[in-house]
Design a protein around this motif. Structure first.
Motif, PDB file in Angstrom:
ATOM      1  N   LYS A  49      17.130  10.266  17.290  1.00  0.00           N
ATOM      2  CA  LYS A  49      17.486  11.022  18.495  1.00  0.00           C
ATOM      3  C   LYS A  49      18.441  12.159  18.121  1.00  0.00           C
ATOM      4  CE  LYS A  49      16.900   7.662  22.129  1.00  0.00           C
ATOM      5  NZ  LYS A  49      17.549   6.679  23.000  1.00  0.00           N
ATOM      6  N   PRO A  50      18.496  13.217  18.957  1.00  0.00           N
ATOM      7  CA  PRO A  50      19.399  14.336  18.638  1.00  0.00           C
ATOM      8  C   PRO A  50      20.858  13.882  18.605  1.00  0.00           C
ATOM      9  CG  PRO A  50      17.968  14.883  20.495  1.00  0.00           C
ATOM     10  CD  PRO A  50      17.760  13.447  20.212  1.00  0.00           C
ATOM     11  N   THR A  51      21.618  14.446  17.676  1.00  0.00           N
ATOM     12  CA  THR A  51      23.034  14.076  17.554  1.00  0.00           C
ATOM     13  C   THR A  51      23.944  15.281  17.642  1.00  0.00           C
ATOM     14  OG1 THR A  51      22.979  14.360  15.176  1.00  0.00           O
ATOM     15  CG2 THR A  51      22.449  12.168  16.007  1.00  0.00           C
ATOM     16  N   GLY A  52      23.376  16.479  17.455  1.00  0.00           N
ATOM     17  CA  GLY A  52      24.227  17.659  17.392  1.00  0.00           C
ATOM     18  C   GLY A  52      24.984  17.741  16.078  1.00  0.00           C
ATOM     19  N   THR A  53      24.560  17.006  15.082  1.00  0.00           N
ATOM     20  CA  THR A  53      25.203  17.034  13.766  1.00  0.00           C
ATOM     21  C   THR A  53      24.143  17.447  12.745  1.00  0.00           C
ATOM     22  OG1 THR A  53      24.639  14.793  13.129  1.00  0.00           O
ATOM     23  CG2 THR A  53      26.600  15.053  14.478  1.00  0.00           C
ATOM     24  N   PRO A  54      24.557  17.673  11.484  1.00  0.00           N
ATOM     25  CA  PRO A  54      23.566  18.058  10.469  1.00  0.00           C
ATOM     26  C   PRO A  54      22.483  16.989  10.258  1.00  0.00           C
ATOM     27  CG  PRO A  54      25.770  18.511   9.696  1.00  0.00           C
ATOM     28  CD  PRO A  54      25.925  17.732  10.959  1.00  0.00           C
ATOM     29  N   VAL A  55      22.702  15.784  10.780  1.00  0.00           N
ATOM     30  CA  VAL A  55      21.688  14.728  10.659  1.00  0.00           C
ATOM     31  C   VAL A  55      20.364  15.204  11.272  1.00  0.00           C
ATOM     32  CG1 VAL A  55      21.041  12.420  11.524  1.00  0.00           C
ATOM     33  CG2 VAL A  55      23.319  12.824  10.584  1.00  0.00           C
ATOM     34  N   ASP A  56      20.484  16.005  12.365  1.00  0.00           N
ATOM     35  CA  ASP A  56      19.278  16.506  13.035  1.00  0.00           C
ATOM     36  C   ASP A  56      18.420  17.359  12.113  1.00  0.00           C
ATOM     37  OD1 ASP A  56      20.378  15.283  15.182  1.00  0.00           O
ATOM     38  OD2 ASP A  56      20.861  17.100  16.314  1.00  0.00           O
ATOM     39  N   LEU A  83      23.074  21.100  36.230  1.00  0.00           N
ATOM     40  CA  LEU A  83      21.637  21.317  36.086  1.00  0.00           C
ATOM     41  C   LEU A  83      21.219  21.402  34.622  1.00  0.00           C
ATOM     42  CD1 LEU A  83      20.973  23.880  38.963  1.00  0.00           C
ATOM     43  CD2 LEU A  83      20.502  21.423  38.924  1.00  0.00           C
ATOM     44  N   SER A  84      22.107  21.988  33.777  1.00  0.00           N
ATOM     45  CA  SER A  84      21.676  22.209  32.395  1.00  0.00           C
ATOM     46  C   SER A  84      22.086  21.072  31.472  1.00  0.00           C
ATOM     47  CB  SER A  84      22.261  23.525  31.879  1.00  0.00           C
ATOM     48  OG  SER A  84      23.660  23.437  31.875  1.00  0.00           O
ATOM     49  N   LYS A  85      22.827  20.120  31.994  1.00  0.00           N
ATOM     50  CA  LYS A  85      23.332  19.026  31.157  1.00  0.00           C
ATOM     51  C   LYS A  85      22.213  18.333  30.365  1.00  0.00           C
ATOM     52  CE  LYS A  85      26.234  14.974  31.533  1.00  0.00           C
ATOM     53  NZ  LYS A  85      26.762  13.967  32.417  1.00  0.00           N
ATOM     54  N   PRO A  86      21.138  17.916  31.053  1.00  0.00           N
ATOM     55  CA  PRO A  86      20.074  17.238  30.299  1.00  0.00           C
ATOM     56  C   PRO A  86      19.427  18.155  29.262  1.00  0.00           C
ATOM     57  CG  PRO A  86      19.559  17.296  32.663  1.00  0.00           C
ATOM     58  CD  PRO A  86      20.855  17.977  32.491  1.00  0.00           C
ATOM     59  N   ILE A  87      19.290  19.438  29.606  1.00  0.00           N
ATOM     60  CA  ILE A  87      18.635  20.367  28.674  1.00  0.00           C
ATOM     61  C   ILE A  87      19.512  20.583  27.449  1.00  0.00           C
ATOM     62  CG2 ILE A  87      17.689  22.691  28.428  1.00  0.00           C
ATOM     63  CD1 ILE A  87      17.455  22.621  31.594  1.00  0.00           C
ATOM     64  N   ILE A  88      20.819  20.803  27.677  1.00  0.00           N
ATOM     65  CA  ILE A  88      21.730  21.026  26.554  1.00  0.00           C
ATOM     66  C   ILE A  88      21.787  19.787  25.656  1.00  0.00           C
ATOM     67  CG2 ILE A  88      24.148  21.411  25.916  1.00  0.00           C
ATOM     68  CD1 ILE A  88      24.411  23.188  28.370  1.00  0.00           C
ATOM     69  N   ALA A  89      21.816  18.633  26.293  1.00  0.00           N
ATOM     70  CA  ALA A  89      21.884  17.385  25.519  1.00  0.00           C
ATOM     71  C   ALA A  89      20.618  17.239  24.672  1.00  0.00           C
ATOM     72  CB  ALA A  89      22.036  16.198  26.460  1.00  0.00           C
ATOM     73  N   GLU A  90      19.501  17.577  25.259  1.00  0.00           N
ATOM     74  CA  GLU A  90      18.216  17.438  24.588  1.00  0.00           C
ATOM     75  C   GLU A  90      18.072  18.433  23.446  1.00  0.00           C
ATOM     76  OE1 GLU A  90      13.745  16.519  24.913  1.00  0.00           O
ATOM     77  OE2 GLU A  90      15.445  15.554  25.860  1.00  0.00           O
ATOM     78  N   LYS A  91      18.369  19.722  23.754  1.00  0.00           N
ATOM     79  CA  LYS A  91      18.090  20.787  22.786  1.00  0.00           C
ATOM     80  C   LYS A  91      19.187  20.923  21.747  1.00  0.00           C
ATOM     81  CE  LYS A  91      14.366  22.404  24.905  1.00  0.00           C
ATOM     82  NZ  LYS A  91      13.070  22.003  24.379  1.00  0.00           N
ATOM     83  N   LEU A  92      20.426  20.785  22.170  1.00  0.00           N
ATOM     84  CA  LEU A  92      21.533  21.061  21.260  1.00  0.00           C
ATOM     85  C   LEU A  92      22.246  19.789  20.815  1.00  0.00           C
ATOM     86  CD1 LEU A  92      23.095  24.122  23.107  1.00  0.00           C
ATOM     87  CD2 LEU A  92      21.520  24.138  21.183  1.00  0.00           C
ATOM     88  N   GLY A  93      21.923  18.685  21.461  1.00  0.00           N
ATOM     89  CA  GLY A  93      22.615  17.454  21.121  1.00  0.00           C
ATOM     90  C   GLY A  93      24.074  17.499  21.544  1.00  0.00           C
ATOM     91  N   LEU A  94      24.414  18.450  22.427  1.00  0.00           N
ATOM     92  CA  LEU A  94      25.791  18.545  22.916  1.00  0.00           C
ATOM     93  C   LEU A  94      25.859  17.838  24.254  1.00  0.00           C
ATOM     94  CD1 LEU A  94      27.149  22.165  22.470  1.00  0.00           C
ATOM     95  CD2 LEU A  94      27.897  20.092  21.350  1.00  0.00           C
ATOM     96  N   ILE A  95      26.775  16.906  24.369  1.00  0.00           N
ATOM     97  CA  ILE A  95      26.919  16.259  25.660  1.00  0.00           C
ATOM     98  C   ILE A  95      28.101  16.883  26.366  1.00  0.00           C
ATOM     99  CG2 ILE A  95      27.404  14.098  26.845  1.00  0.00           C
ATOM    100  CD1 ILE A  95      25.786  13.105  24.094  1.00  0.00           C
ATOM    101  N   GLU A 119      34.787  28.560  27.364  1.00  0.00           N
ATOM    102  CA  GLU A 119      35.843  27.630  26.976  1.00  0.00           C
ATOM    103  C   GLU A 119      35.301  26.207  26.864  1.00  0.00           C
ATOM    104  OE1 GLU A 119      38.766  27.697  25.852  1.00  0.00           O
ATOM    105  OE2 GLU A 119      39.260  25.571  26.096  1.00  0.00           O
ATOM    106  N   ARG A 120      34.461  25.837  27.827  1.00  0.00           N
ATOM    107  CA  ARG A 120      33.959  24.478  27.829  1.00  0.00           C
ATOM    108  C   ARG A 120      32.998  24.245  26.657  1.00  0.00           C
ATOM    109  NH1 ARG A 120      33.761  20.778  33.030  1.00  0.00           N
ATOM    110  NH2 ARG A 120      35.875  21.577  33.070  1.00  0.00           N
ATOM    111  N   ILE A 121      32.113  25.227  26.434  1.00  0.00           N
ATOM    112  CA  ILE A 121      31.178  25.083  25.317  1.00  0.00           C
ATOM    113  C   ILE A 121      31.943  25.104  24.003  1.00  0.00           C
ATOM    114  CG2 ILE A 121      29.308  26.240  24.076  1.00  0.00           C
ATOM    115  CD1 ILE A 121      28.247  27.064  26.859  1.00  0.00           C
ATOM    116  N   ARG A 122      32.926  26.025  23.924  1.00  0.00           N
ATOM    117  CA  ARG A 122      33.727  26.123  22.708  1.00  0.00           C
ATOM    118  C   ARG A 122      34.405  24.793  22.394  1.00  0.00           C
ATOM    119  NH1 ARG A 122      38.516  26.119  21.075  1.00  0.00           N
ATOM    120  NH2 ARG A 122      39.262  25.716  23.176  1.00  0.00           N
TER     121      ARG A 122
END
Lengths: 240, 437
Positions: B190-197, B380-392, B37-40
């Motif tokens: 920097k990662p944005t999580g948008t098609p800009v990446d 714990l995964s917040k920094p990784i998700i932000a880095e890899k997926l650009g999702l905050i 739910e949260r990721i969605r």
């Protein structure tokens, strides 16, 4: 006044066509110690379930301490039992997840009447439980704080007796309480509860298939073919 | 009632060895349900704010979604381009604060190349008013400099100063390469999580020049390229970041753009400008409101969302089945305990209530444990998700949807408890004080 008065009682389980108990008439006086003897399947358990108000007879009436059980609702009978009747099972009397003390106090948990009786005597239920346990030879932190499953069977039965007696119920029903004990323990257990019942004026109904101890009781009945037969009325009750 | 709680609590404590498994399976489904739910909802939010500061996206007359897809997501080509003249006319309307031209169609190793101006980096916003930031180098596209989105840079392993050759058309196959005119990597975003990446940005002037040169349409193409390069070097020397006007002056303007983004001075003009563009006489145009069209587009992935939620509920049901079997399997050994309770005056409703309380307590423990694990995992995964997926992912309080899911789990779990409770209730009615079974 009689503690228990049964008139023309007949009972049969649902789905069975033959009555297990037929036309039973019996009166038990207050403070009397009664031994009921019967083979397994003779209807002992059914008779007890009628006495404690779990089941109701099809015909006849049961009056306990002046209350007609068949006129009370199921919830009222449960409450009546909680307030006035102590019950000891054959074995495994204790709730495994409660401490010795909590097992004894269980009676006060479900009966305000019993709790209030203790409080009126100026004691806390915990103190009363400890006093009774000590009276039955269970003292010391080791026993009080042991898991109930670690107690010996004899100790478990004595804890059960304490639970049945706490808060001074008028009637104590013991359903084959000694059959899991060895002979020495049987004798000392019977003498203990007779003594306690005499001390507090409790009416004792003791059920067993083992007739060896009937001489310690005021009267002995035998449950046979649905009838409760008065077997003997010892001139002199042997005191234990 | 207090006593019942005490009994239930002690009973659970006594049975903890077997109940721990039930609690873990509940907490895993809670983790799964809330996690999905949260990721969605994060993906939904991030998707619907792929582009946020832009008031209108304009392209040649076409469907709303196809304009969004081609200009922002770089999926599919616009059928028609918009003439540079029209672009200029509309951008110079008085309500318009800024405009960004976009020219699409070229690619580099499968990544789309976007021809634009430096305004893109100044005005493109995503998420909650987030600007594009450079991770290294400079985010500017004058001359033959290009800027890479974060994913492109990671996937292709490019560094500042590397040279890139742009391919005409999309795909990895090298149909037509503009090999003689490589771009120089000037900056990585920097990662944005948008098609800009996933995009490579170049100057729209340089792009046009390459095309003109290639197709030989412009006899002066060499001069054009020279002009651009020269201009940039000059500009870089002066560290002047507002020089695209110079560039525009010096370089020949492209003939057309794929589309353009508009930012208005006053957001309340949006509908007026929108209508004006759609009714623009000299050329058939379509303007879209990005936020609205993004939500339309999201509807397409609705079934996937629903499927995810259904799957996690199925997992929950399996977990509840686990509790149910666990509770039911202990019932026969608990008949004795119930008879004891009945003998001291417990009513059948107490017996029912005890099992109900226990099942609710197990569910509650499972929920609390699951939530604790969720937050730990998120933390714990917040920094990784932000880095890899650009999702905050926010660690904030529960959303209404999440609270609703939790309440549903709690209620479903409690209702599951009705089955063993009722069975126990019935047993205790028939058993009474008979425990020799």
């Amino acid at each position: 006044m009689d503690a228990i008065k049964i008139k023309k009682l007949s009972f049969q389980w649902k789905g069975q066509n033959k009555a297990l108990l037929e036309n039973i008439d019996i009166s038990i006086a207050k403070g009397e110690h009664v031994f009921i003897q019967g083979k397994s399947g003779s209807g002992k358990s059914s008779l007890l379930s009628l006495l404690v108000g779990i089941n109701l007879p099809q015909t006849g009436s049961i009056e306990v301490l002046g209350s007609q059980l068949n006129k009370l609702s199921a919830a009222e009978r449960d409450e009546f039992r909680a307030n006035h009747i102590g019950y000891i099972f054959q074995m495994f009397n204790l709730v495994p997840y409660l401490s010795v003390l909590d097992n004894v106090l269980l009676s006060c948990t479900f009966s305000k009447v019993r709790r209030d009786k203790i409080l009126r005597s100026g004691k806390q239920p915990v103190e009363e439980a400890q006093r009774l346990l000590a009276e039955l030879g269970l003292t010391g932190d080791e026993i009080l704080h042991k898991m109930v499953t670690e107690l010996s069977v004899g100790q478990q039965q004595r804890v059960a007796a304490c639970r049945a007696l706490i808060g001074s119920p008028e009637i104590l029903i013991a359903d084959e309480p000694t059959s899991s004990l060895d002979e020495d323990a049987q004798k000392s257990f019977i003498s203990l509860i007779s003594k306690e019942c005499s001390l507090y004026g409790v009416t004792l109904i003791f059920v067993s298939h083992d007739t060896r101890y009937k001489q310690y009781f005021d009267r002995t009945f035998e449950l046979k073919e649905g009838q409760l037969v008065l077997e003997n009325e010892p001139q002199n009750k042997v005191s234990v | 009632m207090k006593n019942m709680f005490k009994l239930a609590f002690k009973s659970i404590k006594y049975r903890k060895a077997t109940l721990v498994l039930s609690i873990i399976s509940i907490s895993m489904s809670v983790l799964l349900l809330l996690g999905i739910e949260r990721i969605r909802s994060r993906v939904h939010d991030s998707f619907t704010s792929t582009i946020s500061g832009t008031d209108l996206i304009v392209g040649a007359r076409s469907g709303n979604i196809s304009i969004l897809l081609s200009n922002i997501f770089h999926i599919g080509y616009p059928n028609q381009n918009v003439s540079w003249e029209t672009y200029k006319t509309i951008s110079s309307k008085e309500q318009v604060q800024w405009s960004i031209p976009l020219s699409l169609g070229d690619s580099h190793k499968g990544y789309s190349v976007v021809g634009t101006t430096d305004d893109f980096f100044a005005h493109y916003e995503y998420g909650n008013e987030l600007n594009l930031k450079s991770a290294s180098g400079e985010a500017c596209v004058h001359g033959m400099h290009c800027v890479l989105g974060a994913s492109v840079a990671i996937d292709l392993g490019y560094k500042i100063g590397d040279e890139l050759v742009v391919t005409h058309g999309m795909g990895h196959e090298d149909f037509i390469k503009h090999e003689d005119e490589p771009f120089i990597l000037g900056g990585i975003l920097k990662p944005t999580g948008t098609p800009v990446d996933q995009s490579i940005f170049v100057s729209i002037y340089a792009m046009d020049a390459i095309h003109s040169h290639f197709y030989g349409q412009d006899s002066q193409s060499y001069d054009v390229l020279a002009g651009i390069s020269h201009n940039h070097i000059e500009a870089a020397d002066h560290h002047d970041h507002d020089h695209h006007d110079h560039e525009a002056e010096h370089a020949k303007s492209p003939e057309s753009v794929s589309g353009f983004l508009l930012g208005l001075k006053n957001p309340s003009d949006v509908l007026n400008v929108h209508r004006a563009i759609n009714e623009y006489k000299p050329e058939p145009l379509t303007a879209i409101l990005p936020a609205v069209t993004l939500i339309d587009l999201w509807q397409i992935v609705r079934p996937i969302e629903t499927t995810l939620i259904v799957i996690s509920f199925l997992v929950l049901i399996v977990a509840l089945g686990g509790i149910l079997t666990n509770l039911i399997s202990t019932l026969s050994e608990r008949r004795r305990e119930m008879a004891i309770l009945r003998s001291v005056g417990a009513k059948p409703k107490h017996v029912f209530g005890l099992i109900m309380l226990e099942s609710f307590a197990i569910i509650l423990a499972g929920i609390l444990f699951g939530v604790a694990i969720l937050y730990l995992v998120l933390y714990l995964s917040k920094p990784i998700i932000a880095e890899k997926l650009g999702l905050i992912i926010q660690l904030g309080w529960f959303s209404t949807d999440e609270l609703l899911s939790l309440a549903t789990i709690f209620l479903l779990g409690g209702l599951t408890g009705i089955i063993p409770s009722y069975q126990c209730y019935k047993n205790s009615l028939t058993d009474g004080l008979m425990i020799n079974k």
